[in-house]
Design a protein around this motif. Structure first.
Motif, mmCIF file in Angstrom:
data_model
loop_
_atom_site.group_PDB
_atom_site.id
_atom_site.type_symbol
_atom_site.label_atom_id
_atom_site.label_comp_id
_atom_site.label_asym_id
_atom_site.label_seq_id
_atom_site.Cartn_x
_atom_site.Cartn_y
_atom_site.Cartn_z
ATOM 1 N N ALA A 52 21.696 -46.319 28.862
ATOM 2 C CA ALA A 52 22.251 -47.413 28.052
ATOM 3 C C ALA A 52 21.269 -48.585 28.020
ATOM 4 C CB ALA A 52 23.568 -47.864 28.667
ATOM 5 N N PRO A 53 21.184 -49.280 26.866
ATOM 6 C CA PRO A 53 21.997 -49.124 25.657
ATOM 7 C C PRO A 53 21.424 -48.138 24.640
ATOM 8 C CG PRO A 53 20.630 -51.041 25.420
ATOM 9 C CD PRO A 53 20.315 -50.475 26.785
ATOM 10 N N SER A 62 35.090 -43.471 20.124
ATOM 11 C CA SER A 62 35.128 -44.878 19.716
ATOM 12 C C SER A 62 33.730 -45.414 19.440
ATOM 13 C CB SER A 62 35.808 -45.730 20.800
ATOM 14 O OG SER A 62 35.107 -45.636 22.027
ATOM 15 N N ASN A 63 33.663 -46.414 18.565
ATOM 16 C CA ASN A 63 32.406 -47.075 18.193
ATOM 17 C C ASN A 63 31.351 -46.102 17.662
ATOM 18 O OD1 ASN A 63 33.342 -49.691 19.076
ATOM 19 N ND2 ASN A 63 33.016 -48.999 21.178
ATOM 20 N N GLY A 64 31.826 -45.057 17.000
ATOM 21 C CA GLY A 64 30.893 -44.150 16.329
ATOM 22 C C GLY A 64 30.222 -43.127 17.219
ATOM 23 N N ALA A 65 30.742 -42.905 18.420
ATOM 24 C CA ALA A 65 30.150 -41.916 19.321
ATOM 25 C C ALA A 65 30.274 -40.506 18.732
ATOM 26 C CB ALA A 65 30.813 -41.976 20.691
ATOM 27 N N VAL A 66 29.337 -39.635 19.107
ATOM 28 C CA VAL A 66 29.282 -38.269 18.591
ATOM 29 C C VAL A 66 29.519 -37.288 19.739
ATOM 30 C CG1 VAL A 66 27.808 -36.535 17.483
ATOM 31 C CG2 VAL A 66 27.685 -38.935 16.764
ATOM 32 N N GLU A 73 32.869 -34.508 26.186
ATOM 33 C CA GLU A 73 32.386 -35.888 26.216
ATOM 34 C C GLU A 73 31.658 -36.238 24.925
ATOM 35 O OE1 GLU A 73 31.590 -36.673 30.920
ATOM 36 O OE2 GLU A 73 30.084 -35.492 29.848
ATOM 37 N N TYR A 74 31.382 -37.534 24.775
ATOM 38 C CA TYR A 74 30.725 -38.047 23.567
ATOM 39 C C TYR A 74 29.507 -38.883 23.952
ATOM 40 C CZ TYR A 74 35.038 -36.706 21.164
ATOM 41 O OH TYR A 74 36.096 -35.992 20.657
ATOM 42 N N ALA A 75 28.554 -38.966 23.044
ATOM 43 C CA ALA A 75 27.356 -39.782 23.253
ATOM 44 C C ALA A 75 27.366 -40.957 22.287
ATOM 45 C CB ALA A 75 26.095 -38.950 23.047
ATOM 46 N N GLY A 76 27.054 -42.136 22.810
ATOM 47 C CA GLY A 76 26.959 -43.330 21.980
ATOM 48 C C GLY A 76 25.676 -44.071 22.295
ATOM 49 N N GLY A 77 25.419 -45.139 21.546
ATOM 50 C CA GLY A 77 24.249 -45.960 21.816
ATOM 51 C C GLY A 77 23.309 -46.094 20.632
ATOM 52 N N TYR A 78 22.269 -46.864 20.834
ATOM 53 C CA TYR A 78 21.287 -47.145 19.784
ATOM 54 C C TYR A 78 20.670 -45.862 19.239
ATOM 55 C CZ TYR A 78 17.306 -49.398 17.458
ATOM 56 O OH TYR A 78 16.386 -49.818 16.535
ATOM 57 N N ASP A 79 20.258 -44.956 20.130
ATOM 58 C CA ASP A 79 19.638 -43.704 19.691
ATOM 59 C C ASP A 79 20.578 -42.880 18.825
ATOM 60 O OD1 ASP A 79 17.202 -44.113 20.991
ATOM 61 O OD2 ASP A 79 17.937 -43.282 22.869
ATOM 62 N N ALA A 275 25.077 -52.080 20.347
ATOM 63 C CA ALA A 275 25.042 -51.045 21.376
ATOM 64 C C ALA A 275 25.269 -51.658 22.754
ATOM 65 C CB ALA A 275 23.706 -50.296 21.340
ATOM 66 N N ILE A 276 24.626 -52.797 23.012
ATOM 67 C CA ILE A 276 24.792 -53.487 24.301
ATOM 68 C C ILE A 276 26.245 -53.916 24.488
ATOM 69 C CG2 ILE A 276 24.175 -55.548 25.610
ATOM 70 C CD1 ILE A 276 21.361 -55.293 24.367
#
Length: 283
Positions: A52-53, A62-66, A73-79, A275-276
Motif C-alpha cells: 500500500a498504497p 469496495s472502492n473499485g477493488a478487483v 479476496e480483492y486487490a485495491g490501490g494505485y496499481d 489510494a492513500i
C-alpha cells in the motif's frame, strides 16, 4: 459371407473410422481455438497485493477493488486503478494474480501473467530480461521511522549513522542504504508489512521506502513518521520511477504507453491521494 461382401464391409468401416477421427480433431481444434480466444480477451496482471498504497489486499470490492484470481479476496490501490485503465484500453478483462515480489519476473517470463503492475522500477538490470512501458508514477526515497523516536528529527543521511535500517529484498530501496554513513544494514525483508512489524517492535530503527508507501504507513499507524531528507539518496530516475513490466517484444506496448501518457500528472496525484485515503487500516 462372400469375399465381395467382406471387402465392402471393411471399406465401409474404414470410412466411418476416418470420419469419426475427423470430427474428433475438429472438436479439439475448435476447443483449442475457443480457449485461445478466451485467453486473448484477458489481461493477467501480477502484483503483491501487499504494498500500500500501490497495491493491497482487502475483503470486498469496495472502492473499485478487483477480485484476486483463485481467492475470495480483492486487490485495491494505485496499481489496480492503472491496471483497469490499461485493460479497458486493450479491450480485455482484468484478472489480478497475487504474486510474491521475487516471483513476478519469472511469472511474466513463463506466461503465467501478461504484465507486472506492482510499483516496479524499470532498472537496467530488469530491462535485460523484460521490457517496460513509459513511467506511470515517479516518487522519491524517504526513511520511515518511529514517531518520537531517536531518529524522528533526522534531516540528513548522516543523522541516521548507526541506525538499523532495512528495505525490501531485491530492490533499489535496499541498495541505497549503503549511502548512509556507518549504517547497520539489516537483512532485507520480503514485504513492507514485515518491515512495519519490525519497526513497531524495535527490531529495526527504520526502513527505506518510496514516499507514497511512507505516507501510507504513517496514515495507518500514528506511531510511524517519515523523513524527507534535505540531501537525500543519490539515485537515477529509473530508481524512483515505476513502470509496467512486459514480455520482451510485447505487441501492446505502444497502446499501453498511449494510455499511460493520457493520464495527466494532476490526475496521477489524485489517484494516489485516493489510494492513500482508501487503504485498509491494517495495510
Amino acid at each position: 459371407m462372400s469375399k465381395k461382401l467382406k471387402i465392402l464391409m471393411t471399406t465401409l468401416l474404414a470410412v466411418l473410422l476416418l470420419a469419426a477421427c475427423g470430427k474428433s480433431d475438429e472438436g479439439t481444434s475448435t476447443s483449442s481455438s475457443t480457449s485461445e480466444s478466451k485467453e486473448s480477451d484477458v489481461l493477467k496482471v501480477g502484483l503483491e497485493a501487499g504494498y500500500a498504497p500501490f497495491n493491497w489486499t482487502q475483503q470486498d470490492d469496495s472502492n473499485g477493488a478487483v477480485k484476486i484470481e483463485g481467492s475470495q479476496e480483492y486487490a485495491g490501490g494505485y496499481d489496480v486503478e492503472i491496471a483497469k485503465r490499461v485493460a479497458d484500453a486493450l479491450g480485455k478483462e482484468l484478472v489480478i494474480v497475487k504474486t510474491e515480489w521475487d516471483g513476478l519476473l519469472p511469472a511474466l517470463q513463463s506466461g503465467v501473467i501478461d504484465a507486472i503492475i506492482a510499483g516496479m522500477s524499470p532498472t537496467d538490470e530488469r530491462k535485460e530480461v523484460i521490457d517496460f512501458s513509459d513511467n506511470y508514477y515517479t516518487s522519491q526515497f524517504v526513511i520511515v521511522t518511529k514517531t518520537g523516536g531517536e531518529y524522528a528529527e533526522a534531516k540528513t543521511l548522516e543523522d541516521f549513522a548507526g541506525a538499523k535500517i532495512t528495505s525490501q529484498l531485491n530492490t533499489t530501496n535496499y541498495a541505497v542504504i549503503d549511502q548512509i554513513p556507518d549504517v547497520q544494514k539489516e537483512v532485507a525483508m520480503e514485504s513492507f508489512s514485515h518491515m512495519r512489524v519490525a519497526l513497531e517492535s524495535g527490531a529495526i530503527d527504520g526502513y527505506v521506502a518510496e514516499r507514497p508507501e511512507a505516507v501510507s504507513a504513517s496514515t495507518a499507524n500514528e506511531n510511524f513518521t517519515y523523513i524527507e531528507l534535505e540531501e537525500g539518496f543519490k539515485t537515477e530516475e529509473a530508481d524512483t520511477s515505476v513502470a509496467i513490466g512486459l514480455k520482451k517484444g510485447d505487441k501492446n506496448i505502444d497502446q499501453i504507453n498511449e494510455t499511460l501518457n493520457a493520464i495527466t500528472e494532476e490526475e496521477r496525484q489524485q489517484i494516489m491521494d485516493e489510494a492513500i485515503a482508501n487503504q485498509p487500516a491494517a495495510q
